[in-house]
Write an enzyme that holds these catalytic residues in place. Structure first.
Site, PDB file in Angstrom:
ATOM      1  N   GLU A  50       0.817  -1.217   0.000  1.00  0.00           N
ATOM      2  CA  GLU A  50       0.000   0.000   0.000  1.00  0.00           C
ATOM      3  C   GLU A  50       0.849   1.264   0.000  1.00  0.00           C
ATOM      4  O   GLU A  50       0.487   2.283  -0.578  1.00  0.00           O
ATOM      5  CB  GLU A  50      -0.953   0.028   1.193  1.00  0.00           C
ATOM      6  CG  GLU A  50      -2.101  -0.975   1.107  1.00  0.00           C
ATOM      7  CD  GLU A  50      -1.765  -2.315   1.738  1.00  0.00           C
ATOM      8  OE1 GLU A  50      -0.582  -2.568   2.025  1.00  0.00           O
ATOM      9  OE2 GLU A  50      -2.705  -3.112   1.943  1.00  0.00           O
ATOM     10  N   PHE A 112     -11.579  -6.622  14.230  1.00  0.00           N
ATOM     11  CA  PHE A 112     -10.522  -7.159  13.377  1.00  0.00           C
ATOM     12  C   PHE A 112     -10.149  -6.142  12.294  1.00  0.00           C
ATOM     13  O   PHE A 112     -11.028  -5.615  11.620  1.00  0.00           O
ATOM     14  CB  PHE A 112     -10.973  -8.480  12.736  1.00  0.00           C
ATOM     15  CG  PHE A 112      -9.974  -9.040  11.769  1.00  0.00           C
ATOM     16  CD1 PHE A 112      -8.737  -9.497  12.213  1.00  0.00           C
ATOM     17  CD2 PHE A 112     -10.248  -9.089  10.408  1.00  0.00           C
ATOM     18  CE1 PHE A 112      -7.802 -10.002  11.312  1.00  0.00           C
ATOM     19  CE2 PHE A 112      -9.323  -9.593   9.506  1.00  0.00           C
ATOM     20  CZ  PHE A 112      -8.092 -10.054   9.970  1.00  0.00           C
ATOM     21  N   GLN A 113      -8.888  -5.871  12.157  1.00  0.00           N
ATOM     22  CA  GLN A 113      -8.353  -4.907  11.196  1.00  0.00           C
ATOM     23  C   GLN A 113      -8.960  -3.520  11.366  1.00  0.00           C
ATOM     24  O   GLN A 113      -9.200  -2.803  10.398  1.00  0.00           O
ATOM     25  CB  GLN A 113      -8.528  -5.407   9.755  1.00  0.00           C
ATOM     26  CG  GLN A 113      -7.630  -6.617   9.468  1.00  0.00           C
ATOM     27  CD  GLN A 113      -7.506  -6.949   7.988  1.00  0.00           C
ATOM     28  OE1 GLN A 113      -8.408  -6.725   7.210  1.00  0.00           O
ATOM     29  NE2 GLN A 113      -6.362  -7.533   7.613  1.00  0.00           N
ATOM     30  N   LYS A 162     -17.353  -0.269   5.990  1.00  0.00           N
ATOM     31  CA  LYS A 162     -17.866  -1.329   5.105  1.00  0.00           C
ATOM     32  C   LYS A 162     -19.380  -1.232   4.913  1.00  0.00           C
ATOM     33  O   LYS A 162     -19.875  -1.332   3.793  1.00  0.00           O
ATOM     34  CB  LYS A 162     -17.496  -2.681   5.711  1.00  0.00           C
ATOM     35  CG  LYS A 162     -17.770  -3.884   4.804  1.00  0.00           C
ATOM     36  CD  LYS A 162     -17.323  -5.161   5.519  1.00  0.00           C
ATOM     37  CE  LYS A 162     -17.874  -6.401   4.842  1.00  0.00           C
ATOM     38  NZ  LYS A 162     -16.987  -6.914   3.791  1.00  0.00           N
ATOM     39  N   MET A 479      24.525   8.375   1.827  1.00  0.00           N
ATOM     40  CA  MET A 479      24.477   9.709   2.415  1.00  0.00           C
ATOM     41  C   MET A 479      24.815   9.663   3.907  1.00  0.00           C
ATOM     42  O   MET A 479      25.524  10.527   4.418  1.00  0.00           O
ATOM     43  CB  MET A 479      23.100  10.338   2.190  1.00  0.00           C
ATOM     44  CG  MET A 479      23.045  11.816   2.531  1.00  0.00           C
ATOM     45  SD  MET A 479      24.224  12.778   1.561  1.00  0.00           S
ATOM     46  CE  MET A 479      23.177  13.463   0.280  1.00  0.00           C
TER      47      MET A 479
END
Lengths: 566, 163
Positions: A50, A112-113, A162, A479
């Protein structure tokens, strides 16, 4: 007509002109993906992470000037977007990020999630919305795009539970949106603009200091017209590269920590600094107390919070830089022979700058066999298309690209300026290539940054996005190693990546092509071969291991205290 | 320097944490913050008391204005504004001290709103300095519990602040 929330969302995106989204499915967006399955007007690209999806949407936005769109599911999907969102926020890139959320009845229950992504992204979005009612989707999406693209652009997150995606409502897309609490200033104050013109014409040693605002505000044309008409030298920030052609004799190129000697000397000695869409970042100013110590400062910016945040400003102008510069040009039309007098007055200044350019040009020592990274960048410029888009990661290769590529057009350099996000380059290039399938898109990476999002080579192959990937490989986090060398007595703590990864085999594992160059005389042929090979290609250049980015202003030092050679 | 900032915001969930987050994200302390809807129910009004030099306060004020849900920001300077705060003060009051507590409450035009054989609970309103003053007198008598609202502020004069 009644539609599900998921369908309404897609219809809204279509109305906003969105044709490409980058997204990753999951439990709370599965209804949205079900609608997408049969929704033919939007192309969906599935990244492998993502974070990369958001960087790709960001690269798409930077390259096109349009709003980038990314989708993620709730919980881990949403938290994975945060680095991408923060990157876009720091560089004022317009994005709309849509995250799934657990059903409204479960919000706050540690479902959940579930994660409070609104809370998490509050400090790194321009604004965010939690949609609680299907009837609000259309208005919220309209607002989200409006907020993302107007004023100082930025990312907007829309969290969509949802059940809201499943519920149905009449679809009606609002024509226009009015927010009583959000009215960005477009036009600069006319009196302030007049004052700016007279301050300019009275200056003997003027410099324009240009940032990303000139690019996001589409002001490159006005900027170039003003600078060339008055013969004012122009230096740009990393984000401003491309807003003024670097092959123009008035260009001072990059300023700041890894800027040119002549840009930093010009800023230190100027009597008038005209800041255009730039925010006086600490990588630019060095020690604030000695930044442009002799100069009056004019600061034009669409965002009032940028003004006087870091430095004193003599003349602030809040407005879109395109508008402001356009009005200054108009005002010059009426100023008659003052312009000719001004040209004469600043001649000694231009000569002084020319002297600095001669004394310390931007350069490097070429080696006989070992590959110098600067040489690779110069060859890339030479061999690439004039309108090629270059995305970089963050680190030494980023600075070498900024110093040596010679950007001439806006939106041709995509780089994480504000947040300095390693892993940005490859997915950003992917987004730009999705927007411009027929343009040459190059991702310049170090071996460190490339390994942060290398899984996206799979996305390139799957979606036939022919990004040419350059890895400047020194087996170091270069760097940080440079800082350790210069300021930490060469104690290379955890900056050595000795594992000899076979990037050619890696490319092949993903179904791409890979070429390697280990000697200086192989560079040109390798680049040519890569450009001629269809599809995504990795070019690995084994570069001089301890090459440094120079010149350098040590952190906290003044701009004229540069390390020129080490 | 002490500043009283009035912020008109959309009356929606999450706005308070956006405003508070602006301060905490920069490490600035908020002395007090009070918030409630106005006569227009779609608008809430916050009164924030904070400290900082002029440059910091200019930034705070600009950053507040930048929030999408913020409709108006006013940084009141002294003299232009009337401030009032309420405190509920539970104080030990036994034997001879009971008369003393009543006398102090009376002087400050405070109300006794709860009484037990061992305590008084006092409701006091006024400018923050007045609340400080009554507390200073009551503290030696045995301050058991204190709750202050933080000031609310309104501009002086006939002009009204509208959304």
């Amino acid at each position: 007509m009644k539609m599900t929330g998921a369908r309404i969302l897609l219809e809204c995106l279509k109305r906003e002109g969105v044709d490409t989204v980058f997204g990753y499915p999951g439990g709370t967006v599965i209804n949205l993906y079900d609608e997408l399955f049969s929704f033919k007007d939007i192309r969906h690209i599935l990244p492998r992470h993502e974070q990369a999806g958001v960087h790709a949407a960001d690269g798409f936005a930077r390259a096109t000037g349009r709003v980038g769109v990314a989708i993620a599911t709730s919980g881990p999907g949403a938290t994975n977007t945060v680095t991408g969102i923060a990157t876009a926020y720091m560089d004022s890139i317009p994005l709309v990020v849509i995250t799934g959320q657990v059903p409204t009845a479960l919000i706050g229950n540690d479902a959940f999630q579930e994660v409070d992504i609104i809370g998490i992204t509050r400090p790194c979005t321009k604004h965010n919305f939690l949609v609680k009612d299907v009837k609000d989707i259309a208005t919220i999406i309209k607002k989200a795009f409006y907020i993302a693209r107007t004023g100082r652009p930025g990312p907007v997150l829309v969290d969509l539970p949802k059940d809201v995606q499943i519920a149905t409502a009449e679809f009606e897309y609002p024509e226009a949106i009015e927010l009583r609490s959000y009215k960005p200033t477009v036009e600069g104050h006319p009196k302030q603009i007049e004052k700016a013109v007279s301050m300019l014409l009275a200056a003997k040693k003027p410099v324009m200091y240009v940032g990303g605002g000139a690019i996001s505000g589409d002001a490159a044309g006005e900027l170039t017209a003003l600078a060339t008409r008055l013969h004012i030298p122009v230096t740009t920030t990393l984000m401003g590269l491309g807003s003024f052609p670097e092959d123009n004799p008035l260009s001072l190129k990059l300023l700041g920590m890894h800027g040119t000697y002549f840009a930093n000397m010009a800023v230190t000695n100027c009597d008038l600094l005209v800041a255009v869409g730039a925010r006086f970042d600490d990588r630019v100013t060095g020690k604030i107390a000695t930044f442009a110590p002799h100069a009056k400062i004019i600061h034009m910016d669409v965002d009032p919070t940028s003004i006087r945040k870091n430095v004193r400003v003599d003349l602030p102008i809040v407005g879109q830089v395109k508008e402001v510069l356009g009005r200054m040009l108009k005002s010059l039309d009426e100023s008659g022979d003052k312009v000719a007098a001004f040209h004469t007055a600043i001649e000694p200044w231009l000569a002084e700058i020319e002297g600095w350019k001669q004394k310390h040009p931007i350069t490097y020592k070429q080696a006989s066999t070992v590959i110098k990274p600067q040489f690779v960048i110069q060859k890339l410029r030479e061999l690439s298309d004039p309108d090629a888009i270059v995305a970089t990661d963050v680190g030494q290769h980023q600075m070498w690209t900024a110093q040596f590529f010679g950007f001439r057009e806006p939106r041709t350099l995509l780089s994480s300026g504000g947040l300095g996000t390693m892993g940005f380059g490859l997915p950003a290039a992917m987004g730009a290539q999705a927007a411009f399938p027929n343009r040459q898109v190059i991702a310049v990476c170090g071996d460190g940054g490339f390994q942060m999002n290398l899984q996206e080579v799979a996305t390139l192959v799957q979606n036939r996005l022919p990004v040419k990937i350059v890895i400047l490989n020194n087996n170091f986090l270069g760097m940080v190693r440079q800082w350790q060398e210069l300021f930490f007595d060469k104690r290379y703590s955890q900056t050595c990546m000795e594992l000899p990864i076979d990037f050619i085999k890696l490319a092949e594992a993903f179904g791409a092509k890979g070429f390697q160059a280990t000697k200086s005389d192989e560079v040109e042929a390798t680049i040519k071969k890569a450009f001629e090979t269809p599809g995504p290609v990795i070019m690995e250049f084994k570069i001089a291991r301890e090459e440094k980015v120079l010149p350098m202003v040590p952190a906290g030092a003044s701009l004229n205290e540069m390390v020129l050679n080490a | 320097m002490r500043h009283t900032i009035t912020v008109l915001v959309e009356n929606e969930f999450g706005v308070l944490s956006r405003v508070a987050g602006l301060f905490s994200g920069r490490g600035f302390n908020i002395d007090s913050l009070s918030v409630a809807p106005t006569n227009d129910e779609t608008i809430s009004r916050m009164t924030i008391v904070t400290r900082g030099d002029d440059q910091i306060l200019e930034q705070i004020s600009k950053q507040l204005n930048k929030l999408i849900d913020v409709i108006k920001v006013i940084d009141f300077t002294d003299g232009e504004v009337v401030e009032r705060e309420m405190a509920l003060i539970k104080v030990t009051a036994e034997d001879s001290a009971r008369a003393e507590v009543l006398r102090i409450a009376d002087i400050f035009r405070a109300k006794i709103i709860d009484v037990t054989p061992k305590s008084f609970t006092i409701e006091a309103t006024g400018a923050p300095a007045k609340i400080d003053a009554i507390l200073e007198l009551l503290r030696p008598l045995g301050l058991k519990e204190l709750v202050r609202t933080g000031p609310v502020a309104i501009g002086r004069g006939a002009k009204a602040l509208k959304g």
